[in-house]
Design a protein around this motif. Structure first.
Motif, PDB file in Angstrom:
ATOM      1  N   PHE A  44      -6.345 -10.600  10.621  1.00 36.57           N
ATOM      2  CA  PHE A  44      -5.288 -11.577  10.400  1.00 36.57           C
ATOM      3  C   PHE A  44      -5.625 -11.348   8.732  1.00 36.57           C
ATOM      4  N   ASP A  45      -6.306 -10.734   8.140  1.00 39.89           N
ATOM      5  CA  ASP A  45      -6.138 -10.645   6.592  1.00 39.89           C
ATOM      6  C   ASP A  45      -4.604  -9.814   6.096  1.00 39.89           C
ATOM      7  N   GLU A  46      -4.632 -10.629   5.106  1.00 39.67           N
ATOM      8  CA  GLU A  46      -3.258  -9.501   4.293  1.00 39.67           C
ATOM      9  C   GLU A  46      -4.313  -8.451   2.966  1.00 39.67           C
ATOM     10  N   VAL A  47      -3.739  -7.694   3.097  1.00 37.20           N
ATOM     11  CA  VAL A  47      -3.426  -6.538   2.366  1.00 37.20           C
ATOM     12  C   VAL A  47      -3.326  -7.039   0.878  1.00 37.20           C
ATOM     13  N   PRO A  48      -3.653  -7.191   0.161  1.00 39.71           N
ATOM     14  CA  PRO A  48      -3.862  -7.680  -0.833  1.00 39.71           C
ATOM     15  C   PRO A  48      -2.579  -7.181  -1.998  1.00 39.71           C
ATOM     16  N   LEU A  49      -2.266  -5.650  -2.759  1.00 37.73           N
ATOM     17  CA  LEU A  49      -0.725  -5.189  -2.113  1.00 37.73           C
ATOM     18  C   LEU A  49       0.424  -5.211  -1.775  1.00 37.73           C
ATOM     19  N   PHE A  50       0.088  -4.960  -0.987  1.00 39.50           N
ATOM     20  CA  PHE A  50       1.361  -4.815   0.571  1.00 39.50           C
ATOM     21  C   PHE A  50       1.578  -6.368   1.479  1.00 39.50           C
ATOM     22  N   ARG A  51       1.035  -7.977   1.130  1.00 43.98           N
ATOM     23  CA  ARG A  51       0.903  -8.193   1.473  1.00 43.98           C
ATOM     24  C   ARG A  51       1.322  -8.768   3.149  1.00 43.98           C
ATOM     25  N   GLU A  52       0.562  -7.581   3.988  1.00 45.98           N
ATOM     26  CA  GLU A  52       1.034  -6.683   5.112  1.00 45.98           C
ATOM     27  C   GLU A  52      -1.036  -6.763   5.753  1.00 45.98           C
ATOM     28  N   PRO A  53       0.015  -7.586   6.770  1.00 52.42           N
ATOM     29  CA  PRO A  53      -1.745  -7.841   7.642  1.00 52.42           C
ATOM     30  C   PRO A  53      -2.615  -6.702   8.018  1.00 52.42           C
ATOM     31  N   CYS A  54      -3.987  -6.799   7.900  1.00 52.60           N
ATOM     32  CA  CYS A  54      -4.605  -5.434   8.125  1.00 52.60           C
ATOM     33  C   CYS A  54      -4.701  -5.035   9.125  1.00 52.60           C
ATOM     34  N   TYR A  55      -4.535  -5.279  10.636  1.00 49.14           N
ATOM     35  CA  TYR A  55      -4.129  -5.022  11.864  1.00 49.14           C
ATOM     36  C   TYR A  55      -3.995  -3.684  12.194  1.00 49.14           C
ATOM     37  N   PRO A  56      -2.365  -3.555  11.626  1.00 47.19           N
ATOM     38  CA  PRO A  56      -2.069  -2.403  11.855  1.00 47.19           C
ATOM     39  C   PRO A  56      -2.675  -0.983  10.880  1.00 47.19           C
ATOM     40  N   ILE A  57      -2.481  -1.551   9.523  1.00 43.75           N
ATOM     41  CA  ILE A  57      -3.589  -0.114   8.869  1.00 43.75           C
ATOM     42  C   ILE A  57      -4.839   0.477   9.791  1.00 43.75           C
ATOM     43  N   PHE A  58      -5.509  -0.594  10.142  1.00 45.11           N
ATOM     44  CA  PHE A  58      -7.015  -0.324  10.671  1.00 45.11           C
ATOM     45  C   PHE A  58      -6.707   0.454  12.170  1.00 45.11           C
ATOM     46  N   THR A  59      -5.747  -0.372  12.226  1.00 44.82           N
ATOM     47  CA  THR A  59      -5.505   0.633  14.515  1.00 44.82           C
ATOM     48  C   THR A  59      -4.853   1.908  13.653  1.00 44.82           C
ATOM     49  N   LYS A  60      -3.533   2.443  12.825  1.00 51.85           N
ATOM     50  CA  LYS A  60      -2.674   3.208  12.848  1.00 51.85           C
ATOM     51  C   LYS A  60      -3.906   4.645  12.085  1.00 51.85           C
ATOM     52  N   GLY A  61      -5.378   4.912  12.250  1.00 52.26           N
ATOM     53  CA  GLY A  61      -5.937   5.640  11.445  1.00 52.26           C
ATOM     54  C   GLY A  61      -6.583   5.540   9.908  1.00 52.26           C
TER      55      GLY A  61
END
Length: 177
Positions: free
Chosen positions: A61-78
Motif C-alpha cells: 500500500f506504499d506509494e511509489v514516490p515519482l508516480f504516486r501510485e501504490p507499489c502492489y501493481p508494480i510488484f505483481t506485474k513483473g
C-alpha cells in the motif's frame, strides 16, 4: 556414439547422440558448477535476500514516490520476475548453499507435506481454537496441523495421486486405440 550438436543453457548441457543411422537421442545432464554464471550459481541467496527485503520493508500500500501510485501493481506485474527466475534456476542446479539446504531430507518431507498443510490449516485451526480455546498460533495448533498433514498425506494425497496416474494411463490407452 558421436555427438552431432551441443546446446548450452545456464544449467543444462544437452547433446544429440546418433547411435545408429536412424536413431537419434538427446541426453541432458547438469552443467558443471564452475561453468555456470555467478548470478545462477548464487541465485537462491540473492533472490531470498531481495524478496525478503521487499516483503519486510515495502508495503503493497506504499506509494511509489515519482508516480504516486501504490507499489502492489508494480510488484505483481513483473518487477519481481527476474528474482523468481533466478530462484528457480538456482534451486534446479543445487549449487547455492540455500538450495542444498532445501534439498536435505527433513526439508524434503516438509515440501511433501506442504499441500496437506495448506489444505488443512484452516479446518485444523478452527477445531483447535474451539476445543482448546487458544486463539492464534499455538504449539497445540502446530502439532495438530503436523499430525493432520501426515495423516492426510498418506491417507488422501498418495492414494489420489495413484488413482490419477491409473486414470491418466487408462485414458491414454483408450486414446491410442
Amino acid at each position: 556414439m558421436k555427438a552431432t550438436s551441443t546446446h548450452l543453457t545456464y544449467c543444462l548441457l544437452s547433446q544429440w547422440h546418433r547411435a545408429v543411422a536412424y536413431a537419434v537421442s538427446k541426453i541432458t545432464r547438469t552443467r558443471p558448477v564452475a561453468e555456470m554464471p555467478f548470478s545462477v550459481r548464487f541465485g537462491v541467496t540473492g533472490s531470498v535476500l531481495a524478496l525478503g527485503f521487499v516483503m519486510i520493508f515495502i508495503s503493497p500500500f506504499d506509494e511509489v514516490p515519482l508516480f504516486r501510485e501504490p507499489c502492489y501493481p508494480i510488484f505483481t506485474k513483473g518487477l519481481l520476475s527476474p528474482f523468481t527466475g533466478l530462484l528457480i534456476l538456482g534451486l534446479c542446479n543445487e549449487a547455492d548453499p540455500l538450495a542444498r539446504l532445501a534439498a536435505r531430507g527433513s526439508l524434503y518431507w516438509v515440501g511433501k507435506l506442504s499441500l496437506s498443510m495448506f489444505l488443512l490449516a484452516l479446518p485444523v485451526h478452527i477445531v483447535v481454537e474451539s476445543v482448546s480455546g487458544f486463539p492464534g498460533l499455538s504449539l497445540t495448533f502446530l502439532g495438530s496441523l503436523l499430525a493432520a498433514s501426515v495423516v492426510g498425506h498418506f491417507l488422501i494425497e498418495i492414494p489420489s495421486r495413484k488413482f490419477a496416474d491409473i486414470l491418466s494411463r487408462t485414458m491414454a490407452q483408450r486414446d491410442h486405440k
